[in-house]
Design an enzyme around this catalytic site. Sequence first.
Site, PDB file in Angstrom:
ATOM      1  N   ASP A 192      26.863  -2.515  -1.767  1.00  0.00           N
ATOM      2  CA  ASP A 192      27.404  -1.453  -2.622  1.00  0.00           C
ATOM      3  C   ASP A 192      26.497  -1.224  -3.837  1.00  0.00           C
ATOM      4  OD1 ASP A 192      29.352  -2.866  -1.085  1.00  0.00           O
ATOM      5  OD2 ASP A 192      30.955  -1.861  -2.168  1.00  0.00           O
ATOM      6  N   HIS A 194      27.476   1.870  -5.844  1.00  0.00           N
ATOM      7  CA  HIS A 194      28.544   2.495  -6.639  1.00  0.00           C
ATOM      8  C   HIS A 194      28.036   3.310  -7.821  1.00  0.00           C
ATOM      9  CE1 HIS A 194      32.297   1.431  -4.790  1.00  0.00           C
ATOM     10  NE2 HIS A 194      31.909   0.171  -4.622  1.00  0.00           N
ATOM     11  N   ASP A 221      29.330   2.561   0.265  1.00  0.00           N
ATOM     12  CA  ASP A 221      29.796   2.653  -1.116  1.00  0.00           C
ATOM     13  C   ASP A 221      28.646   2.998  -2.054  1.00  0.00           C
ATOM     14  OD1 ASP A 221      32.289   2.110  -0.172  1.00  0.00           O
ATOM     15  OD2 ASP A 221      32.673   0.402  -1.472  1.00  0.00           O
ATOM     16  N   ASP A 224      31.107   6.643  -6.531  1.00  0.00           N
ATOM     17  CA  ASP A 224      32.350   6.249  -7.202  1.00  0.00           C
ATOM     18  C   ASP A 224      32.092   5.103  -8.178  1.00  0.00           C
ATOM     19  OD1 ASP A 224      34.089   8.133  -6.157  1.00  0.00           O
ATOM     20  OD2 ASP A 224      34.663   6.893  -4.450  1.00  0.00           O
ATOM     21  N   ARG A 225      32.986   4.992  -9.126  1.00  0.00           N
ATOM     22  CA  ARG A 225      32.977   3.967 -10.175  1.00  0.00           C
ATOM     23  C   ARG A 225      31.866   4.212 -11.199  1.00  0.00           C
ATOM     24  NH1 ARG A 225      37.769   0.948  -9.747  1.00  0.00           N
ATOM     25  NH2 ARG A 225      38.051   0.173  -7.645  1.00  0.00           N
ATOM     26  N   ASN A 253      33.961   2.512   2.615  1.00  0.00           N
ATOM     27  CA  ASN A 253      35.309   3.046   2.427  1.00  0.00           C
ATOM     28  C   ASN A 253      35.362   4.071   1.290  1.00  0.00           C
ATOM     29  OD1 ASN A 253      34.930   0.538   0.765  1.00  0.00           O
ATOM     30  ND2 ASN A 253      36.911   1.156  -0.056  1.00  0.00           N
ATOM     31  N   HIS A 254      34.372   4.065   0.400  1.00  0.00           N
ATOM     32  CA  HIS A 254      34.354   5.052  -0.690  1.00  0.00           C
ATOM     33  C   HIS A 254      33.684   6.360  -0.287  1.00  0.00           C
ATOM     34  CE1 HIS A 254      36.007   3.299  -4.425  1.00  0.00           C
ATOM     35  NE2 HIS A 254      35.877   2.174  -3.741  1.00  0.00           N
ATOM     36  N   HIS A 302      30.190  -2.115   6.697  1.00  0.00           N
ATOM     37  CA  HIS A 302      30.578  -2.207   5.294  1.00  0.00           C
ATOM     38  C   HIS A 302      31.698  -3.216   5.073  1.00  0.00           C
ATOM     39  CE1 HIS A 302      31.189  -1.043   1.156  1.00  0.00           C
ATOM     40  NE2 HIS A 302      32.489  -0.954   1.392  1.00  0.00           N
ATOM     41  N   ARG A 350      44.242  -5.694   0.210  1.00  0.00           N
ATOM     42  CA  ARG A 350      43.987  -4.305  -0.161  1.00  0.00           C
ATOM     43  C   ARG A 350      45.063  -3.358   0.373  1.00  0.00           C
ATOM     44  NH1 ARG A 350      38.339  -3.979  -1.455  1.00  0.00           N
ATOM     45  NH2 ARG A 350      37.173  -5.801  -0.787  1.00  0.00           N
ATOM     46  N   HIS A 377      31.277  -4.722   0.415  1.00  0.00           N
ATOM     47  CA  HIS A 377      32.689  -4.426   0.146  1.00  0.00           C
ATOM     48  C   HIS A 377      33.343  -5.301  -0.918  1.00  0.00           C
ATOM     49  CE1 HIS A 377      36.370  -2.397   1.140  1.00  0.00           C
ATOM     50  NE2 HIS A 377      36.932  -3.386   1.813  1.00  0.00           N
TER      51      HIS A 377
END
Length: 699
Positions: A192, A194, A221, A224-225, A253-254, A302, A350, A377
């Site tokens: 990730d 991000h 990923d 995001d963030r 997943n993002h 991922h 989760r 992840h």
Amino acid sequence: MKDEANKYFKDQSYDAAIELYSRAIDAHPTAVLYGNRSMAYLKKAYVKGYYRRATANMALGRFKKALKDYEAVVKACPKDADAIQKRSECSKIVKRIAFENAISCDHDKKSITESINVDSMEVENSYTGPKLDSAITKEFMVDLIKTFKDQGSLHRKYAYKILLDIYAYFKDQPSMIEITVPDKKKFTICGDVHGQFYDLCNIFEINGLPSEENPYLFNGDFVDRGSFSVETIFTLFGFKLLYPNHFFMSRGNHESDTMNKMYGFEGEVKKKFNPQMAELFTELFCHLPLCHLISGKVFVCHGGLFKEDGVTLEDIRKTDRVRQPPEEGIMCDLLWSDPQPINGRCPSKRGVGCQFGPDISKRFCDTNGIQYVVRSHEVKPEGWEKHHDGRVYTVFSAPNYCDQMGNKGAFLTIQGPDFTPRFTSFDSQFLTISAFDLAVTLDPAIPTVPPTAHENPDTCIGHCALAFVELIGGQLGPDRAVSLLQLNYNDFLRAFSNTTFFEMFSIGEKFPCLSSIRPSDQCLKTCTSHHDAVTSLIGNFRHLALNGDTSQAERYLEESCEYVICSLHCDVPTIAHDCDFETANLVINLTRRSFESMQSLALDMGTLKKWPKMCEDISTYRLPQPSIAPKFDGNSLIAEAAPVFPTTKPPQSARQSAQQSASQSASQSASQSAPIIENSKGKISIIIILTILIVLFLY
């Protein structure tokens, strides 16, 4: 104490209530106190359960179920701003879907790509960024990265061209990509990132830019963030188009519509480009491959493995990926699952996917002839972790995740024929990387700041610190200075101790007061609390600046300002006691200067109509002078008495406390000044306060 705990309980502040009930039990245990504390624990867990389930349902696209749970959370915690915001977002999605269903037609939905005409887009004469007139070249990518580092942007025409080209490419790819790595050739796998663009650049600094001789796989990923998801994704897509057979990307997943709406990417795209491009990203992400198989031996996805036994590589190849992530099945597990240390499977914490044990990993590897699985992840302290006797590895490449986790990032490299994983961990180091890139732009005639330049409360060390930041920022300009100075508070301590950085800027010659600075663990630890307060204020300011949300602006900023004021009363005096009085004064001074710059920027941007009255108390705070003068023995500070600075919590009203402190110290400030401390501890701690001023360049 019991009455105070009951008040916190009534206000749904269960953590504070539990703490006070526990103290009361220690002083005088009764059945009532035990019962009240138990109820506080239950209330706390009960609400969290609804909140977590709502968040999981949002991620799965179960918006009606999520809305129901968010309603329960808001009912239990009517003052929780985050829950209210999430409920509002979910409610809007439910209404939008209902409206779209009501007006929808039966014919197939057209691709957004059909409505985009790149040729009709004009490039303004004022545009100075990289230009893409044909195929992507290495020179274009180098120029693009440099532009992004300098806080420049890519013209929308070229941005759309990249997206349309990458869409056409991924559309024809299978769900599982098979890669062959020749013997003795390096292959790098990253986790990730991000939206942490500068940490992505750090990977390329450490491991080299992608090329046919230096292939990469980024394992989902990408967005995001982080605040620079747009810059990150265009950099990755550019390299994919430049080296289609030597640069690979897996879906995380993002890379989904719901997550992008919740965690910032959609808003960032709309802010930097337009809503149409956000829709294009949503469609494009559905075509990203789900996983990769390297030389038939290393399986990379991922999330993780599956809820069901017997899943084969052929089953994965046949998986339909062109959709939003489903609630269960192979695709869901590939994006969401996590390893666990015990055998068997468990429901995921989760709320989606599963947790799988060592026996599950062994069966999957044995069934499919896999040597081991690489997944991402999850945040890991060192950026990576070994699981299940080496059958599963986690790699996570976003150091200091969300600007607060303090973790390292990592990437792994493999070579055939044995494919033994070799991990490289790294810290988030905005300063050292960006400084190398920008050093050549600095005027070599930066004036030297002599050791005795100023004999005032700022002293030599403080004067050097301020002069250094202001001169660098003045030469680069506020926009370019972001690339040099944007970093997390604690990372700044470590980065600033880098010897090469001092050599690049000739700091030893130009700023002799700063030449021996090396951060200590004690200084780092002492300043963490004040860092948390300042970054809380910055985080709220960032949210307002990026999203334009003025509805709760004043209240959010007022709350975070009160947090900073509390820190000034509690944590800064501790810095004065543990480090020195001079450093504490400089922390206050630079906190005040940064705050005033943010205030001016917010009003100029129209983010809010007036600055909260509470926040003004930051500008008036002064540290009380020590009641006992410190003694000196050479260059070292000798403590001759008990601590003279308060370490207890401030009065109940931080506002009143700040005003009292300002009133008390105003009469003293004209005649009193901080001592000049030349010991190494004083020099070390100056770094701590530089970052606060640096924030003004970021915002």
